[in-house]
Scaffold this motif. Structure first.
Motif, PDB file in Angstrom:
ATOM      1  N   TYR A 245       0.833  -1.204   0.000  1.00 53.78           N
ATOM      2  CA  TYR A 245       0.000   0.000   0.000  1.00 53.78           C
ATOM      3  C   TYR A 245       0.866   1.252   0.000  1.00 53.78           C
ATOM      4  CZ  TYR A 245       1.053  -0.270   5.040  1.00 53.78           C
ATOM      5  OH  TYR A 245       1.697  -0.364   6.252  1.00 53.78           O
ATOM      6  N   LEU A 246       0.261   2.353  -0.434  1.00 53.42           N
ATOM      7  CA  LEU A 246       0.952   3.642  -0.427  1.00 53.42           C
ATOM      8  C   LEU A 246       0.802   4.289   0.936  1.00 53.42           C
ATOM      9  CD1 LEU A 246       2.348   5.921  -2.247  1.00 53.42           C
ATOM     10  CD2 LEU A 246       0.089   6.967  -2.270  1.00 53.42           C
ATOM     11  N   SER A 247       1.941   4.735   1.483  1.00 51.13           N
ATOM     12  CA  SER A 247       1.941   5.464   2.738  1.00 51.13           C
ATOM     13  C   SER A 247       3.059   6.483   2.689  1.00 51.13           C
ATOM     14  CB  SER A 247       2.150   4.525   3.923  1.00 51.13           C
ATOM     15  OG  SER A 247       2.213   5.250   5.141  1.00 51.13           O
ATOM     16  N   ILE A 248       2.813   7.667   3.233  1.00 55.15           N
ATOM     17  CA  ILE A 248       3.850   8.700   3.228  1.00 55.15           C
ATOM     18  C   ILE A 248       4.398   8.973   4.617  1.00 55.15           C
ATOM     19  CG2 ILE A 248       2.877   9.759   1.158  1.00 55.15           C
ATOM     20  CD1 ILE A 248       1.764  11.992   2.966  1.00 55.15           C
ATOM     21  N   ASP A 249       3.967   8.168   5.598  1.00 55.75           N
ATOM     22  CA  ASP A 249       4.442   8.407   6.970  1.00 55.75           C
ATOM     23  C   ASP A 249       5.075   7.161   7.573  1.00 55.75           C
ATOM     24  OD1 ASP A 249       2.221   6.820   7.350  1.00 55.75           O
ATOM     25  OD2 ASP A 249       1.382   8.040   8.976  1.00 55.75           O
ATOM     26  N   GLY A 250       5.782   6.411   6.747  1.00 55.05           N
ATOM     27  CA  GLY A 250       6.475   5.235   7.257  1.00 55.05           C
ATOM     28  C   GLY A 250       5.607   3.996   7.343  1.00 55.05           C
ATOM     29  N   GLY A 251       4.467   4.018   6.678  1.00 52.98           N
ATOM     30  CA  GLY A 251       3.616   2.834   6.654  1.00 52.98           C
ATOM     31  C   GLY A 251       2.492   2.831   7.655  1.00 52.98           C
ATOM     32  N   ASN A 252       2.348   3.902   8.421  1.00 53.31           N
ATOM     33  CA  ASN A 252       1.310   3.919   9.452  1.00 53.31           C
ATOM     34  C   ASN A 252      -0.083   4.181   8.891  1.00 53.31           C
ATOM     35  OD1 ASN A 252       3.059   3.543  11.823  1.00 53.31           O
ATOM     36  ND2 ASN A 252       3.912   5.518  11.210  1.00 53.31           N
ATOM     37  N   VAL A 254      -2.551   4.214   5.679  1.00 53.09           N
ATOM     38  CA  VAL A 254      -2.726   3.652   4.338  1.00 53.09           C
ATOM     39  C   VAL A 254      -3.508   4.650   3.490  1.00 53.09           C
ATOM     40  CG1 VAL A 254      -3.700   1.767   2.976  1.00 53.09           C
ATOM     41  CG2 VAL A 254      -2.734   1.309   5.253  1.00 53.09           C
ATOM     42  N   ILE A 255      -2.905   5.103   2.391  1.00 49.88           N
ATOM     43  CA  ILE A 255      -3.612   6.002   1.467  1.00 49.88           C
ATOM     44  C   ILE A 255      -4.451   5.204   0.495  1.00 49.88           C
ATOM     45  CG2 ILE A 255      -3.290   7.663  -0.418  1.00 49.88           C
ATOM     46  CD1 ILE A 255      -0.949   8.809   1.135  1.00 49.88           C
ATOM     47  N   ASN A 256      -3.889   4.151  -0.066  1.00 44.40           N
ATOM     48  CA  ASN A 256      -4.631   3.225  -0.921  1.00 44.40           C
ATOM     49  C   ASN A 256      -3.778   1.988  -1.115  1.00 44.40           C
ATOM     50  OD1 ASN A 256      -6.595   2.131  -2.684  1.00 44.40           O
ATOM     51  ND2 ASN A 256      -7.024   4.153  -3.555  1.00 44.40           N
ATOM     52  N   THR A 257      -4.422   0.901  -1.535  1.00 40.37           N
ATOM     53  CA  THR A 257      -3.731  -0.385  -1.697  1.00 40.37           C
ATOM     54  C   THR A 257      -3.326  -0.584  -3.149  1.00 40.37           C
ATOM     55  OG1 THR A 257      -4.994  -1.345   0.115  1.00 40.37           O
ATOM     56  CG2 THR A 257      -3.895  -2.882  -1.386  1.00 40.37           C
ATOM     57  N   PHE A 258      -2.071  -0.948  -3.353  1.00 42.36           N
ATOM     58  CA  PHE A 258      -1.567  -1.166  -4.699  1.00 42.36           C
ATOM     59  C   PHE A 258      -2.114  -2.460  -5.295  1.00 42.36           C
ATOM     60  CE2 PHE A 258       2.040   1.597  -3.253  1.00 42.36           C
ATOM     61  CZ  PHE A 258       1.934   2.559  -4.255  1.00 42.36           C
ATOM     62  N   ASN A 259      -2.133  -2.506  -6.608  1.00 41.85           N
ATOM     63  CA  ASN A 259      -2.477  -3.720  -7.340  1.00 41.85           C
ATOM     64  C   ASN A 259      -1.483  -4.825  -6.987  1.00 41.85           C
ATOM     65  OD1 ASN A 259      -3.847  -5.283  -9.273  1.00 41.85           O
ATOM     66  ND2 ASN A 259      -2.382  -4.719 -10.860  1.00 41.85           N
ATOM     67  N   GLY A 260      -1.954  -6.063  -7.012  1.00 44.38           N
ATOM     68  CA  GLY A 260      -1.108  -7.198  -6.647  1.00 44.38           C
ATOM     69  C   GLY A 260      -0.441  -7.850  -7.832  1.00 44.38           C
ATOM     70  N   THR A 261       0.008  -9.064  -7.632  1.00 45.80           N
ATOM     71  CA  THR A 261       0.814  -9.775  -8.625  1.00 45.80           C
ATOM     72  C   THR A 261      -0.020 -10.580  -9.608  1.00 45.80           C
ATOM     73  OG1 THR A 261       1.049 -11.657  -7.111  1.00 45.80           O
ATOM     74  CG2 THR A 261       2.749  -9.951  -7.033  1.00 45.80           C
ATOM     75  N   GLY A 262      -1.339 -10.469  -9.543  1.00 45.84           N
ATOM     76  CA  GLY A 262      -2.200 -11.265 -10.422  1.00 45.84           C
ATOM     77  C   GLY A 262      -2.327 -10.723 -11.824  1.00 45.84           C
ATOM     78  N   GLY A 263      -1.726  -9.591 -12.120  1.00 44.46           N
ATOM     79  CA  GLY A 263      -1.801  -9.001 -13.452  1.00 44.46           C
ATOM     80  C   GLY A 263      -2.047  -7.509 -13.357  1.00 44.46           C
ATOM     81  N   GLY A 271      -8.264  -1.443  -6.599  1.00 45.50           N
ATOM     82  CA  GLY A 271      -9.668  -1.288  -6.954  1.00 45.50           C
ATOM     83  C   GLY A 271     -10.619  -1.383  -5.781  1.00 45.50           C
ATOM     84  N   GLN A 272     -10.138  -1.104  -4.581  1.00 45.26           N
ATOM     85  CA  GLN A 272     -11.014  -1.148  -3.405  1.00 45.26           C
ATOM     86  C   GLN A 272     -11.964   0.037  -3.348  1.00 45.26           C
ATOM     87  OE1 GLN A 272      -8.270  -1.529  -0.122  1.00 45.26           O
ATOM     88  NE2 GLN A 272      -7.754  -3.653  -0.607  1.00 45.26           N
ATOM     89  N   ASN A 288     -13.083   9.233 -10.829  1.00 42.58           N
ATOM     90  CA  ASN A 288     -12.485  10.486 -10.381  1.00 42.58           C
ATOM     91  C   ASN A 288     -11.037  10.300  -9.948  1.00 42.58           C
ATOM     92  OD1 ASN A 288     -14.372  12.550 -10.717  1.00 42.58           O
ATOM     93  ND2 ASN A 288     -15.467  11.990  -8.861  1.00 42.58           N
ATOM     94  N   VAL A 289     -10.274  11.384 -10.030  1.00 43.59           N
ATOM     95  CA  VAL A 289      -8.968  11.467  -9.385  1.00 43.59           C
ATOM     96  C   VAL A 289      -9.229  11.838  -7.929  1.00 43.59           C
ATOM     97  CG1 VAL A 289      -6.777  12.712  -9.300  1.00 43.59           C
ATOM     98  CG2 VAL A 289      -7.815  12.143 -11.511  1.00 43.59           C
ATOM     99  N   SER A 290      -8.764  10.998  -7.013  1.00 41.41           N
ATOM    100  CA  SER A 290      -9.068  11.172  -5.592  1.00 41.41           C
ATOM    101  C   SER A 290      -8.014  12.033  -4.896  1.00 41.41           C
ATOM    102  CB  SER A 290      -9.134   9.810  -4.908  1.00 41.41           C
ATOM    103  OG  SER A 290      -7.851   9.193  -4.918  1.00 41.41           O
ATOM    104  N   ALA A 291      -8.316  12.387  -3.653  1.00 40.81           N
ATOM    105  CA  ALA A 291      -7.349  13.136  -2.847  1.00 40.81           C
ATOM    106  C   ALA A 291      -6.075  12.326  -2.641  1.00 40.81           C
ATOM    107  CB  ALA A 291      -7.972  13.510  -1.507  1.00 40.81           C
ATOM    108  N   GLY A 292      -6.219  11.000  -2.499  1.00 45.45           N
ATOM    109  CA  GLY A 292      -5.049  10.144  -2.365  1.00 45.45           C
ATOM    110  C   GLY A 292      -4.193  10.146  -3.618  1.00 45.45           C
TER     111      GLY A 292
END
Length: 379
Positions: A245-252, A254-263, A271-272, A288-292
């Motif tokens: 997931y994307l985080s800008i504070d050392g992982g504490n 969660v801004i959003n979850t990245f796509n996985g290894t399935g493709g 896509g959550q 939409n383009v989100s705040a995250g």
């Protein structure tokens, strides 16, 4: 328009935002007691080339793509030019990969090391999110000396390439057979894909929204975005994995979850939520383009267009005026000059105070006679 007393001194202020080499002259002048404002602004610029395949594209395609471009040109203030070629049914003269609604191909700057990336991100930090993000960067290279690459456009934004370097920075292409809605006022149409949301997705890949996966999962190369890819608090995800997931504070947080290894691209969202940066676009949905999303582009090198400060000036008596302004950024300084025909700007020894980190004020002492010019600077 505000009223002030300026019988002894004409006062002009110039505000210069961000870049040392770019002057952003926001001026006001007291003339006969009237205060006038003019706010020019710097902005990101896209230089578009539509290739031969777009001859057969519907008119709505051009309008909708320009709407996506306009969004980013107004959202970010980096004084750079991104050179982009656009195709319809093709990308760089070739057919899109089967099943793709949109596709990008990005030119990139390579052979960078971790220290160079950190220095560039620190020097480019202008927002509160930037400050949080650079504070989270490990003191020691977490990759153990791996090579970093980034999009040419991102390198321009970070000052690692000339801002107006010529040559293409990338290609984007879009399906000529998919059911799109190009309507800029109604982007959620049953049975159709939101083209503007898709265009926003592909454009940001040219801008640098890629890392693991696009660089080649086994290439051992990273990009700035990978320094904010976490598997858990305190643990960067430097190997393709599900649940990162994307985080800008050392992982504490969660801004959003990245796509996985399935493709699909590992730097897209899983896509959550309904989001333009998702690895799949949803039929009938406005993407939409989100705040995250905005925060993500901010911390990898793009400066949010916060606009000029809301500046106000008021008289405190015959010998001084108070300058106040609001801004989400910090680090302001004042300079003065007795004559605008010279470049003799001098640091001003005025204390800038803030009550809550966004509202600022300082008191300016007036000269006994003549002109006093001053400008407010942000590094």
């Amino acid at each position: 328009m505000s009223e002030i007393n300026a019988t002894r001194t004409n006062i002009m202020a110039a505000v210069q935002m961000r870049r040392q080499v770019v002057t952003l002259p926001v001026t006001w002048m007291a003339v006969s007691g009237a205060l006038f404002f003019a706010f020019p602004s710097q902005a990101l610029t896209f230089n578009l080339t539509y290739d031969a395949s777009t001859v057969g594209a519907p008119a709505g395609f051009f309008t909708a793509f320009q709407a996506a471009i306009n969004f980013y040109q107004s959202a970010y203030s980096d004084p750079i030019t991104i050179n982009l070629q656009v195709g319809w049914g093709k990308i760089n003269g070739q057919n899109l990969s089967p099943g793709n609604l949109g596709q990008s191909s990005t030119f990139q700057r390579g052979n960078l090391n971790y220290d160079q990336i950190v220095t560039a991100l620190v020097n480019d930090a202008t927002s509160a999110d930037d400050a949080t993000a650079v504070a989270s960067l490990p003191a020691v290279d977490p990759t153990g000396g791996a090579t970093f690459v980034m999009a040419n456009a991102e390198a321009k934004a970070l000052g690692l390439m000339p801002a107006n370097a010529t040559g293409l920075d990338g290609y984007v292409g879009f399906s000529s057979t998919a059911a799109f809605t190009f309507d800029t006022t109604n982007r959620a149409v049953a049975g159709k894909y939101d083209f503007i949301g898709l265009a926003c997705h592909e454009i940001t890949e040219i801008m640098g929204r890629y890392g693991l996966g696009q660089n080649g999962a086994s290439s051992g190369r990273y990009s700035p975005i990978d320094l904010f890819r976490y598997s858990s608090p305190g643990n960067l995800d430097l190997v393709p994995a599900n649940g990162a997931y994307l985080s800008i504070d050392g992982g504490n947080v969660v801004i959003n979850t990245f796509n996985g290894t399935g493709g699909g691209d590992l730097s897209d969202w899983a896509g959550q939520t309904i989001d333009a940066f998702n690895h799949n676009i949803s039929l009938g949905q406005k993407m939409n383009v989100s705040a995250g999303d905005m925060a993500e582009m901010d911390v990898i090198g793009y400066d949010l267009a916060i606009g000029s400060p809301s500046l106000r000036i008021s008289s405190t008596g015959p010998n001084s005026v108070v300058l106040t302004w609001s801004s989400p950024v910090s680090g302001f300084a004042l300079q003065t000059n007795a004559d605008l025909t010279t470049a003799n700007w001098q640091p001003a020894n005025y204390t800038i105070s803030t009550a809550n980190g966004t509202n600022y004020s300082t008191t300016i002492d007036l000269l006994p006679a003549g002109n006093l010019f001053f400008r407010l600077l942000h590094p």
